[in-house]
Every structure is written in C-alpha cells, then in structure tokens.
Design a protein around this motif. Structure first.
Motif, PDB file in Angstrom:
ATOM      1  N   GLY A   1     -28.445  23.349 -18.062  1.00 52.15           N
ATOM      2  CA  GLY A   1     -28.536  21.931 -18.382  1.00 52.15           C
ATOM      3  C   GLY A   1     -27.699  21.588 -19.598  1.00 52.15           C
ATOM      4  O   GLY A   1     -27.158  22.460 -20.273  1.00 52.15           O
ATOM      5  N   ILE A   2     -27.578  20.297 -19.874  1.00 51.19           N
ATOM      6  CA  ILE A   2     -26.832  19.832 -21.044  1.00 51.19           C
ATOM      7  C   ILE A   2     -27.743  18.953 -21.892  1.00 51.19           C
ATOM      8  O   ILE A   2     -28.738  18.401 -21.404  1.00 51.19           O
ATOM      9  CB  ILE A   2     -25.555  19.048 -20.645  1.00 51.19           C
TER      10      ILE A   2
ATOM     11  N   ALA B   1     -32.882  17.401 -25.115  1.00 47.12           N
ATOM     12  CA  ALA B   1     -32.508  18.048 -26.375  1.00 47.12           C
ATOM     13  C   ALA B   1     -32.736  19.559 -26.357  1.00 47.12           C
ATOM     14  O   ALA B   1     -32.131  20.282 -27.149  1.00 47.12           O
ATOM     15  CB  ALA B   1     -33.284  17.419 -27.528  1.00 47.12           C
ATOM     16  N   LYS B   2     -33.600  20.046 -25.461  1.00 47.00           N
ATOM     17  CA  LYS B   2     -33.878  21.487 -25.431  1.00 47.00           C
ATOM     18  C   LYS B   2     -32.648  22.291 -25.033  1.00 47.00           C
ATOM     19  O   LYS B   2     -32.599  23.500 -25.255  1.00 47.00           O
ATOM     20  CB  LYS B   2     -35.034  21.780 -24.474  1.00 47.00           C
TER      21      LYS B   2
ATOM     22  N   SER C   1     -16.190  25.429 -26.141  1.00 45.92           N
ATOM     23  CA  SER C   1     -16.770  24.865 -24.929  1.00 45.92           C
ATOM     24  C   SER C   1     -16.686  23.340 -24.939  1.00 45.92           C
ATOM     25  O   SER C   1     -16.364  22.719 -23.922  1.00 45.92           O
ATOM     26  CB  SER C   1     -18.229  25.309 -24.797  1.00 45.92           C
ATOM     27  N   ALA C   2     -16.963  22.741 -26.100  1.00 50.88           N
ATOM     28  CA  ALA C   2     -16.883  21.284 -26.228  1.00 50.88           C
ATOM     29  C   ALA C   2     -15.454  20.790 -26.027  1.00 50.88           C
ATOM     30  O   ALA C   2     -15.226  19.751 -25.400  1.00 50.88           O
ATOM     31  CB  ALA C   2     -17.400  20.859 -27.603  1.00 50.88           C
TER      32      ALA C   2
END
Length: 200
Positions: A60-61, A66-67, A178-179
């Motif tokens: 997930g993102i 937020a997790k 990655s970003a």
C-alpha cells in the motif's frame, strides 16, 4: 519445563512461500541476525495450544493510509550563501567583531586568529537557520543606514538541503530514490498525455 512456558509468536516467526517477501521488521538479514529483538508480538500461546494463521501481504501507499508511510520527518530548507564584506568589516573594532560573531545564535561566524577578520565557520551551511538577530545587530552598528551589510546570508536559488528521517521500514536513501522514480513515471505519463492531445 520449556513445554510448559508461554510462547510468544512474533513477526520473526512468519515464513513466506515467496523468498522475496518478508515481514517489515528488519531492514536486512544482517540486522535481523545481530538484533536481540524477537520481532513484533502477534499472540501468546499457552501449553497445548495451536495456532492456524493466514496472513496476506499487501502493498500500500501512504495516500491510502498513514500506516504505509515509511517517512517520519521530511524537511527542506535553502542552502545559505554567507558573504563577508571585508571592506566593511575592516571598519569595525575587535569588540564589535566579537559582538557580531556572538549575536548569531547559530554560531555561523568566527574570527580568524591570523588576520583578525570575520569568516564563516566550516559547517556554517548546516548551522545557518536563524539569522534575523545578525541582521538587526548590523543595522545598529552601521555608521549610516544605507551602508552595505558586514555579513549577508542569502538563500541559494539552485541548491537546497533536504532531510528525510525514516520510520525504519525503509532506508532513507531508498525512500528518496523510490519517490524520484514515482515522480519520473508521473511526469512521463503527463508528457505522453500532452502529446496525445496535440495529435487530436
């Protein structure tokens, strides 16, 4: 006696059929081997108890929740360009020079032991965050308000300091790379859509 003890099942005990998938508790196998941490506790089991567990690994993102965010803190600030006006500094007394050095809470200036002039400290770029006191003091010791500043601190227009603090799920450099890959893919998609509009 060991069979009668309570057993704590942790994330370290999870085994996946896919060798490329593992619980996100340690950053590497070396870290896991060296750590004294047994992992994240899942359940405690007593004597004679058995556990049947089905775990699903989902990617997930943080846009969803937020997790999934691997970043604790991300900040940036401009790279400071510190310029000392030697001609103006030469008009100051040694006491005034020392006051100019001491007035800045970030301690970005020092007096050269050889020349007696003011110069930036070696890691001034990292320390310079609050320079308003320096600016106010300079105005108070100028002979004329229109005179040039003794020291100027200006933000660079093509350079900045970017700080990333990880939660531990990923390395900071891996997060940044990655970003950047995601940003590159989105820009390529946008460029392709613009080209498609031109062809219509």
């Amino acid at each position: 006696e060991e069979l009668m003890e309570i057993l704590t099942v942790t994330s370290k005990d999870l085994k996946c059929n896919n060798p490329n998938v593992a619980p996100a508790h340690f950053l590497s196998q070396d870290e896991q081997d060296e750590s004294q941490d047994a992992g994240v506790a899942i359940v405690k089991m007593g004597p004679g108890q058995r556990l049947k567990l089905k775990a699903i690994a989902r990617l997930g993102i943080s846009k969803e929740h937020a997790k999934w965010c691997p970043v604790a803190v991300a900040t940036y600030r401009f790279w400071p360009i510190i310029t000392v006006n030697e001609e103006q500094v030469a008009t100051l007394t040694m006491e005034q020079k020392q006051e100019l050095v001491d007035v800045c809470p970030d301690r970005i200036l020092e007096i050269d032991d050889v020349t007696g002039s003011i110069k930036p400290v070696e890691d001034a770029w990292d320390k310079a965050t609050y320079t308003e006191d320096l600016q106010f003091f300079q105005q108070s010791i100028k002979k004329r308000p229109e005179d040039d500043d003794f020291v100027t601190v200006e933000p660079s227009q093509d350079k900045f300091i970017f700080t990333v603090e990880s939660t531990g799920a990923m390395d900071a450099d891996e997060i940044v790379m990655s970003a950047l890959r995601v940003l590159k893919d989105r820009l390529n998609y946008l460029a392709q859509e613009v080209e498609n509009l031109k062809d219509m």
